[in-house]
Design an enzyme around this catalytic site. Sequence first.
Site, PDB file in Angstrom:
ATOM      1  N   HIS A 273      27.195  16.360 -16.379  1.00 33.11           N
ATOM      2  CA  HIS A 273      28.603  16.739 -16.518  1.00 33.11           C
ATOM      3  C   HIS A 273      28.815  18.191 -16.124  1.00 33.11           C
ATOM      4  CE1 HIS A 273      30.463  13.252 -18.392  1.00 33.11           C
ATOM      5  NE2 HIS A 273      29.389  13.131 -19.161  1.00 33.11           N
TER       6      HIS A 273
ATOM      7  N   HIS B 159      30.468  11.264 -24.270  1.00 30.35           N
ATOM      8  CA  HIS B 159      29.668  11.737 -25.402  1.00 30.35           C
ATOM      9  C   HIS B 159      30.394  12.858 -26.139  1.00 30.35           C
ATOM     10  CE1 HIS B 159      26.212   9.541 -23.769  1.00 30.35           C
ATOM     11  NE2 HIS B 159      25.603   9.779 -24.922  1.00 30.35           N
TER      12      HIS B 159
END
Length: 170
Positions: A146, A107
Amino acid sequence: MNAFGRADTHIFRWIFGVTAGRDCRIIKYISKSGDGHVYLILGVLLCAFDPKDGTIFLYTSLLAYALELPIYVILKKLFKRQRPCDLIYNFRSHITPSDKFSLPSGHTAAAFLMASLLAHFYPSVAILVYIWASLIGLSRVMLGVHYPSDIVAGALLGITISMLSLSILV
């Protein structure tokens, strides 16, 4: 775990702690604004409403994503870094990750790739799009999928590929 890994995990826990026990709806929307279909729609709209710069922007974007995606997949398989929800004991992320590994953040790579291209073709929006890309990266940590270093790696990947694509087509 080495010092870098401990620091990365410590920073992750601190950032994720901001969202612990809270409604993450806005953060999820920010993260979703980094999904791939948004970029395609933006490219087509710019091509339609700004035929001069929009067309080359669209072509450069398509080339950039054609280069970025396989590199991203190779890096994920090469590093095989487990996500926080798979590595940290008794931890639960706010969302289900889209794949198994975390390094680099896809992303974030896509967001910084798009931000870099938009800043090149439309300099007046540079600050806004880089803030937006940074928020996408931050949202991925806040949602628990993440580590901060995944975000940095994704940003570097996105910026590097956008610069390569610009050097080829512009």
